[in-house]
Design an enzyme around this catalytic site. Structure first.
Site, PDB file in Angstrom:
ATOM      1  N   CYS A  35       9.388   2.146   3.343  1.00  0.00           N
ATOM      2  CA  CYS A  35      10.314   1.041   3.650  1.00  0.00           C
ATOM      3  C   CYS A  35      11.717   1.575   3.862  1.00  0.00           C
ATOM      4  CB  CYS A  35      10.311   0.031   2.531  1.00  0.00           C
ATOM      5  SG  CYS A  35      10.694   0.792   0.953  1.00  0.00           S
TER       6      CYS A  35
ATOM      7  N   SER B  46       5.239  -6.887   3.565  1.00  0.00           N
ATOM      8  CA  SER B  46       5.804  -7.182   4.878  1.00  0.00           C
ATOM      9  C   SER B  46       6.601  -8.498   4.836  1.00  0.00           C
ATOM     10  CB  SER B  46       4.670  -7.290   5.899  1.00  0.00           C
ATOM     11  OG  SER B  46       3.760  -8.278   5.472  1.00  0.00           O
TER      12      SER B  46
ATOM     13  N   PHE C 228       0.812  -1.222   0.000  1.00  0.00           N
ATOM     14  CA  PHE C 228       0.000   0.000   0.000  1.00  0.00           C
ATOM     15  C   PHE C 228       0.849   1.279   0.000  1.00  0.00           C
ATOM     16  CE2 PHE C 228       0.821  -0.064   4.588  1.00  0.00           C
ATOM     17  CZ  PHE C 228       0.967   1.296   4.867  1.00  0.00           C
TER      18      PHE C 228
ATOM     19  N   GLU D  84       9.293  -3.876  13.096  1.00  0.00           N
ATOM     20  CA  GLU D  84       8.970  -2.769  12.179  1.00  0.00           C
ATOM     21  C   GLU D  84       7.645  -2.159  12.623  1.00  0.00           C
ATOM     22  OE1 GLU D  84       7.652  -3.757   8.134  1.00  0.00           O
ATOM     23  OE2 GLU D  84       8.808  -2.046   7.414  1.00  0.00           O
TER      24      GLU D  84
ATOM     25  N   LYS E 145      -1.218  -7.207  -9.198  1.00  0.00           N
ATOM     26  CA  LYS E 145      -2.231  -7.072  -8.151  1.00  0.00           C
ATOM     27  C   LYS E 145      -1.752  -6.020  -7.163  1.00  0.00           C
ATOM     28  CE  LYS E 145      -2.999  -8.446  -4.181  1.00  0.00           C
ATOM     29  NZ  LYS E 145      -3.577  -7.212  -3.613  1.00  0.00           N
TER      30      LYS E 145
ATOM     31  N   GLU F 202      -4.938  -3.723  -2.056  1.00  0.00           N
ATOM     32  CA  GLU F 202      -6.379  -3.467  -2.039  1.00  0.00           C
ATOM     33  C   GLU F 202      -6.726  -2.189  -1.271  1.00  0.00           C
ATOM     34  OE1 GLU F 202      -4.609  -5.703  -0.587  1.00  0.00           O
ATOM     35  OE2 GLU F 202      -5.502  -6.542   1.240  1.00  0.00           O
TER      36      GLU F 202
HETATM   37  P1  NAD Z   1       1.458  -6.549   3.103  1.00  0.00           P
HETATM   38  O1  NAD Z   1       2.492  -7.611   3.217  1.00  0.00           O
HETATM   39  O2  NAD Z   1       0.322  -6.546   4.051  1.00  0.00           O
HETATM   40  O3  NAD Z   1       0.790  -6.597   1.630  1.00  0.00           O
HETATM   41  C1  NAD Z   1       1.550  -6.612   0.454  1.00  0.00           C
HETATM   42  C2  NAD Z   1       0.764  -7.310  -0.643  1.00  0.00           C
HETATM   43  O4  NAD Z   1       0.531  -8.660  -0.253  1.00  0.00           O
HETATM   44  C3  NAD Z   1      -0.595  -6.689  -0.901  1.00  0.00           C
HETATM   45  O5  NAD Z   1      -0.830  -6.676  -2.284  1.00  0.00           O
HETATM   46  C4  NAD Z   1      -1.560  -7.631  -0.170  1.00  0.00           C
HETATM   47  O6  NAD Z   1      -2.825  -7.698  -0.775  1.00  0.00           O
HETATM   48  C5  NAD Z   1      -0.852  -8.958  -0.269  1.00  0.00           C
HETATM   49  N1  NAD Z   1      -1.145  -9.826   0.893  1.00  0.00           N
HETATM   50  C6  NAD Z   1      -1.426  -9.430   2.166  1.00  0.00           C
HETATM   51  N2  NAD Z   1      -1.630 -10.496   2.953  1.00  0.00           N
HETATM   52  C7  NAD Z   1      -1.453 -11.592   2.185  1.00  0.00           C
HETATM   53  C8  NAD Z   1      -1.524 -12.997   2.429  1.00  0.00           C
HETATM   54  N3  NAD Z   1      -1.797 -13.476   3.638  1.00  0.00           N
HETATM   55  N4  NAD Z   1      -1.291 -13.829   1.405  1.00  0.00           N
HETATM   56  C9  NAD Z   1      -0.990 -13.353   0.183  1.00  0.00           C
HETATM   57  N5  NAD Z   1      -0.925 -12.037  -0.119  1.00  0.00           N
HETATM   58  C10 NAD Z   1      -1.143 -11.159   0.869  1.00  0.00           C
HETATM   59  O7  NAD Z   1       2.240  -5.160   3.109  1.00  0.00           O
HETATM   60  P2  NAD Z   1       1.629  -3.696   3.169  1.00  0.00           P
HETATM   61  O8  NAD Z   1       1.079  -3.458   4.523  1.00  0.00           O
HETATM   62  O9  NAD Z   1       0.764  -3.446   1.988  1.00  0.00           O
HETATM   63  O10 NAD Z   1       2.956  -2.817   2.960  1.00  0.00           O
HETATM   64  C11 NAD Z   1       3.811  -2.441   3.996  1.00  0.00           C
HETATM   65  C12 NAD Z   1       4.987  -3.384   4.109  1.00  0.00           C
HETATM   66  O11 NAD Z   1       5.703  -3.418   2.871  1.00  0.00           O
HETATM   67  C13 NAD Z   1       6.005  -2.949   5.150  1.00  0.00           C
HETATM   68  O12 NAD Z   1       6.443  -4.074   5.845  1.00  0.00           O
HETATM   69  C14 NAD Z   1       7.133  -2.338   4.332  1.00  0.00           C
HETATM   70  O13 NAD Z   1       8.393  -2.365   4.926  1.00  0.00           O
HETATM   71  C15 NAD Z   1       7.089  -3.217   3.131  1.00  0.00           C
HETATM   72  N6  NAD Z   1       7.737  -2.581   1.993  1.00  0.00           N
HETATM   73  C16 NAD Z   1       8.997  -2.982   1.680  1.00  0.00           C
HETATM   74  C17 NAD Z   1       9.658  -2.392   0.632  1.00  0.00           C
HETATM   75  C18 NAD Z   1      11.047  -2.826   0.276  1.00  0.00           C
HETATM   76  O14 NAD Z   1      11.567  -2.336  -0.698  1.00  0.00           O
HETATM   77  N7  NAD Z   1      11.679  -3.739   0.990  1.00  0.00           N
HETATM   78  C19 NAD Z   1       9.037  -1.380  -0.107  1.00  0.00           C
HETATM   79  C20 NAD Z   1       7.749  -0.993   0.247  1.00  0.00           C
HETATM   80  C21 NAD Z   1       7.102  -1.612   1.296  1.00  0.00           C
END
Ligand code: NAD
Length: 499
Positions: A284, A229, A152, A384, A176, A179
């Site tokens: 991030c 994450s 997000f 985090e 994808k 959401e």
């Molecule tokens: P998230 O892991 O909740 O979601 C990321 C994606 O995974 C979304 O598209 C979501 O729909 C999907 N998803 C969520 N739960 C899932 C599941 N159980 N099974 C399969 N798919 C699933 O992350 P977020 O809250 O959207 O984003 C924040 C996180 O992203 C933070 O931890 C941040 O550090 C990380 N991030 C890392 C970088 C990097 O370059 N390392 C860059 C941006 C964000």
């Protein structure tokens, strides 16, 4: 109350017309209101998108480099001229302030510009006469259908780390987006169509775990680029690779800023505030752990607190410095870390839990928060938080600070602040982190370098964009060729040797 609009999939150059069985709420976090309903893809919708993408890729992979580059340049022009529209969508669904949203689109644009150079990036090598009358050369070819699953916090930039290169290299894409803020990618899909990209090369499906799990197992998907994450990144890596896919899965972060006693403390305080609270800490590459080498901690904290008192929290369209958090659930989770920090004995210097805001009372607000006397075993240091919470850890030497950083489970970004070139050089050599800033707090590499962390911040071998991105989205092939000449022939069952 604003009426909720519908956000749906974009497949084969058109929006999906059938009703959804399941939907999710999309909020305007500054208003605390649902402004849209986003369709959640079923397995059947995902299968359809992959089939369409697979068919489109057969033709797109054979489009000449000249043709593909023309489409990329056209896309770049449209994106550049309409970037404010994307920025507004991001602010409305994510909450970050407008200038910050524009900044993320601009950083994404850099990757598009990098991908415009694809003819050069895909050049192979050629060895004439490797053996007598035999030439050897290498080429790089596209993978097929590339899936992208994005988080997000950068609804436009993170997808753009991947798809410009994937498409330029001759792949098709099924993306994808998160959401929570799905609109930006739909507008980008419209831009691709207007740029002349054949239908089916760029497809957007919306949804949750159901859609992601289907992408992970679908035999028609060649690669997965994931950002999110750490627990989900691990899951994606394990399951994607198990199913034979090429996977790069970027995870969470805890970025340390090490301030040495000789640093310019005003510069360091500015950097800590900018990198700690920009985008409400939902980056991030945000700095969340400030490691102060004594005796400067008191002076540095005083300068940081003074700057924090001038920060304006509020609606991202209203000239604020910092917007709301993305959802009420996330705001409450971040606030619970502040409670935990107090409970665990850290000193709360600035408390953001009841902020004065320029925005609707129902918005998902949390003000900038500063902790001092944080110790390594506290949860606010270990985990985090992904919010506007900056923790100061006091150490007595460079070595102690370095050891702390190297022990942490995450290794995404880090920064050192010093006026000592030798110390900075030592740090860049010794620190176990993928992206390092020297007097630069958010060292996000430019598009022609590659973005990625170490340890629990990245699963897989390949970082995003730059040369590594080109390698990720292509497969190498080496051709050994001999054009018949009358002097050759005869039987020889020995292993071929270069003569
Ligand atoms: P998230 O892991 O909740 O979601 C990321 C994606 O995974 C979304 O598209 C979501 O729909 C999907 N998803 C969520 N739960 C899932 C599941 N159980 N099974 C399969 N798919 C699933 O992350 P977020 O809250 O959207 O984003 C924040 C996180 O992203 C933070 O931890 C941040 O550090 C990380 N991030 C890392 C970088 C990097 O370059 N390392 C860059 C941006 C964000």
């Amino acid at each position: 109350m604003t009426e909720a609009k519908r956000i749906t999939h974009f497949i084969n150059g058109a929006y999906w017309s059938q009703p959804a069985q399941r939907t999710g709420d999309v909020y305007n976090p500054a208003l605390g209101q649902v402004t849209a309903k986003v369709d959640f893809a079923t397995v059947e919708v995902v299968d359809h998108a992959v089939e369409v993408a697979s068919k489109a890729q057969q033709e797109w992979r054979n489009a000449s480099l000249a043709k593909r580059t023309q489409v990329l340049f056209a896309f770049r022009e449209i994106l550049n001229s309409r970037k404010e529209e994307i920025a507004k969508l991001i602010t409305a669904e994510h909450g970050k302030v407008l200038s910050d949203a524009l900044g993320e689109v601009t950083r994404g644009l850099e990757v598009v510009e990098f991908a415009c150079g694809i003819p050069h990036l895909l050049k192979g090598s050629y060895s004439e006469g490797a053996s007598t009358s035999i030439d050897v050369y290498s080429i790089r070819q596209p993978l097929g259908v590339c899936a992208i699953i994005s988080p997000f916090n950068f609804p436009a930039m993170v997808p753009m780390w991947f798809f410009p290169i994937a498409i330029a290299a001759g792949n098709s894409v099924v993306i994808k987006p998160s959401e929570k803020d799905p609109s930006a990618v739909n507008l980008i899909a419209e831009f691709w169509k207007a740029a002349g990209l054949p239908d089916g090369v760029f497809n957007v499906i919306h949804g949750d775990k159901v859609a992601v799990d289907r992408l992970l197992e679908h035999p028609g998907v060649s690669s997965i680029s994931f950002v999110g994450s750490t627990p989900i990144a691990k899951y994606i890596y394990e399951n994607g690779t198990k199913n034979g896919k090429r996977v790069q899965a970027l995870g969470g972060a805890k970025n340390h800023m090490l301030v040495l006693p000789d640093a310019d403390l005003d510069l360091a305080a500015d950097a800590a505030v900018n990198a700690g609270f920009g985008s409400a800490g939902e980056r991030c590459m945000a700095i969340s752990a400030l490691v102060a080498v004594e005796p400067i901690a008191d002076a540095l904290i005083a300068k940081i607190s003074e700057r924090m008192s001038g920060l304006k929290t509020g609606d991202g369209t209203a000239g604020s410095d910092m917007g709301p958090l993305v959802t009420a659930v996330h705001r409450d989770k971040v606030a619970s870390y502040v409670d935990a920090g107090v409970r665990e004995g850290a000193k709360l210097v600035v408390d953001g839990r009841n902020p004065k805001v320029n925005g609707a009372a129902e918005g998902f607000w949390l003000g900038p928060t500063l902790f001092d006397q944080v110790t390594p075993e506290m949860s606010i240091y270990q985990e985090e938080i992904f919010g506007p919470v900056l923790s100061v850890i006091r150490v007595n030497s460079y070595e102690e600070g370095l050891a702390l950083i190297n022990r942490h489970q995450y290794g995404n970004g880090t920064a050192i602040f010093t006026n000592d070139g030798g110390a900075a050089r030592k740090f860049q050599n010794e620190v176990q982190v993928g992206m390092v800033g020297i007097n630069v707090p958010i060292p996000v590499p430019t598009a022609y370098y590659s973005f990625g962390g170490w340890k629990n911040s990245l699963f897989g071998d390949t970082h995003a964009h730059g040369t590594e991105g080109v390698h990720f989205f292509t497969r190498g092939k080496v051709v050994t060729s001999r054009w018949l000449d009358p002097s050759h022939g005869g039987i020889n069952l020995g292993f071929p040797q270069n003569r």
